[in-house]
Design a protein around this motif. Structure first.
Motif, mmCIF file in Angstrom:
data_model
loop_
_atom_site.group_PDB
_atom_site.id
_atom_site.type_symbol
_atom_site.label_atom_id
_atom_site.label_comp_id
_atom_site.label_asym_id
_atom_site.label_seq_id
_atom_site.Cartn_x
_atom_site.Cartn_y
_atom_site.Cartn_z
ATOM 1 N N ASP A 122 1.098 -1.193 -0.114
ATOM 2 C CA ASP A 122 0.126 0.075 0.060
ATOM 3 C C ASP A 122 0.961 1.309 0.058
ATOM 4 N N CYS A 123 0.975 1.794 -1.069
ATOM 5 C CA CYS A 123 1.651 3.090 -1.247
ATOM 6 C C CYS A 123 1.099 4.185 -0.628
ATOM 7 N N ALA A 124 2.001 5.147 -0.129
ATOM 8 C CA ALA A 124 1.368 6.121 0.462
ATOM 9 C C ALA A 124 0.732 7.157 -0.606
ATOM 10 N N GLY A 125 0.931 7.250 -1.576
ATOM 11 C CA GLY A 125 0.200 7.768 -2.874
ATOM 12 C C GLY A 125 -0.964 7.205 -3.367
ATOM 13 N N ARG A 126 -1.123 5.853 -3.109
ATOM 14 C CA ARG A 126 -2.333 5.071 -3.230
ATOM 15 C C ARG A 126 -2.412 5.002 -4.755
ATOM 16 N N LYS A 130 10.598 -0.877 2.115
ATOM 17 C CA LYS A 130 11.689 -0.405 3.165
ATOM 18 C C LYS A 130 11.470 0.892 3.319
ATOM 19 N N ALA A 131 10.469 1.766 2.606
ATOM 20 C CA ALA A 131 10.397 3.124 3.135
ATOM 21 C C ALA A 131 9.287 3.248 4.108
ATOM 22 N N PRO A 132 9.218 3.790 5.126
ATOM 23 C CA PRO A 132 8.332 4.045 6.312
ATOM 24 C C PRO A 132 7.089 4.698 5.874
ATOM 25 N N LYS A 133 6.939 5.274 4.820
ATOM 26 C CA LYS A 133 5.664 6.097 4.285
ATOM 27 C C LYS A 133 5.009 4.842 3.777
ATOM 28 N N ASN A 134 5.567 3.731 3.170
ATOM 29 C CA ASN A 134 4.539 2.672 2.691
ATOM 30 C C ASN A 134 4.019 1.558 3.554
ATOM 31 N N THR A 135 3.041 1.056 3.495
ATOM 32 C CA THR A 135 2.637 -0.146 4.380
ATOM 33 C C THR A 135 2.569 -1.262 3.549
ATOM 34 N N CYS A 136 3.266 -2.407 4.011
ATOM 35 C CA CYS A 136 3.178 -3.749 3.597
ATOM 36 C C CYS A 136 3.053 -4.575 4.507
#
Length: 281
Positions: free
Chosen positions: A30-34, A159-165
């Motif tokens: 789930d990317c931050a930009g959606r 690996k980016a904190p803003k994205n949800t996996c």
């Protein structure tokens, strides 16, 4: 007979549950930009478990092209070795079954059949033990390599904190666990059959033909032989006298009775003859 019946069955169960396996896992990014998010990423893998050739496409969350991710590890060696042992054991079990049933006389001729069967059984017992242990260790590593948590670490966007996996589905391992169990059952089955095949070789009877006696046993045997020899020398002296006696001759008591009976008969004849002389006069 139990070996003939169960060995092919358990060999089939071992290599069939391992060779026909295919599994899959699912993760979501789930990317931050959606916009580049992918909430259903499915990763499929199967026998022979060459995971370094398995790849899937995941969003990068930075551009629309995405990235291709490969799994880590190659577990084909242990899987193929385990499968090969199972197939060879199955074929040999079928061959042994045919020989036991239809060629029993040729099997026992010159003791060659039991000897070959003994050495082959020992080899297969060792191979089952090695392949089962190797496969059990490899299966543990395979579970780790296909763990969705570990797969998410391979995706750059995770690996980016803003994205949800997160993981949505884990692989099912019941079939491969059953394969490992059947492998160890074959180890017990083939190892236990070594004793029965060993008895067919004749070595067991040869070892029992001349048992080793202890010193006390030898001493007691010598004493029994000595007593028997002494009694055999003493017995003729005691039985020498009666053996010379005629078995048909009457004993002393019988002779006296016979003489007394004969005298009484003569006396009665004399008494009967006297009245006859008186009548003629």
């Amino acid at each position: 007979m139990c070996m003939v019946i169960f060995a092919p069955i358990f060999a089939i169960c071992a290599f069939a549950t391992c060779g026909g396996y295919s599994g899959h896992l699912q993760v979501k990014v789930d990317c931050a930009g959606r916009k580049q998010s992918n909430l259903s990423i499915t990763v499929d893998f199967a026998y022979p478990f060459r995971l370094h050739q398995v790849h899937f496409k995941a969003p990068s969350c930075e551009d629309s092209s995405g990235e291709v991710v490969f799994l880590n590890g190659d577990f084909s060696t242990a899987a193929q070795f385990f499968l090969t042992v199972g197939v060879l054991a199955f074929l040999y079990s079928l061959l042994a079954t045919v020989v036991y049933i239809f060629y029993q006389n040729k099997y026992l001729k010159n003791n060659r059949g039991p000897l070959v069967d003994f050495f082959v059984t020992v080899v297969f017992s060792f191979m089952w033990m090695v392949s089962s242990c190797y496969w059990a260790k490899t299966l543990a590593d395979l579970k780790t390599a296909t763990n969705p948590t570990q797969v998410l670490l391979l995706i750059s966007a995770c690996k980016a904190p803003k994205n949800t996996c997160s993981a949505t589905q884990e692989p099912l391992w019941s079939r491969l666990n059953t394969a490992a169990v059947f492998g160890f059952i074959n180890v017990v089955l083939w190892s236990g059959n070594i004793w029965f095949v060993f008895k067919e070789t004749g070595w067991y009877k040869t070892g029992q033909r001349y048992p080793i006696r202890s010193a006390s046993g030898k001493r007691s045997s010598e004493m029994r032989q000595q007593l028997y020899s002494e009694s055999s020398f003493d017995q003729p002296e005691e039985s020498f006298g009666p053996s010379l006696q005629d078995p048909f001759s009457p004993s002393n008591g019988d002779l006296d009775k016979q003489v007394h009976r004969q005298a009484s008969v003569n006396h009665s004849q004399v008494n009967l003859s006297l009245p006859q002389t008186n009548l003629h006069e």
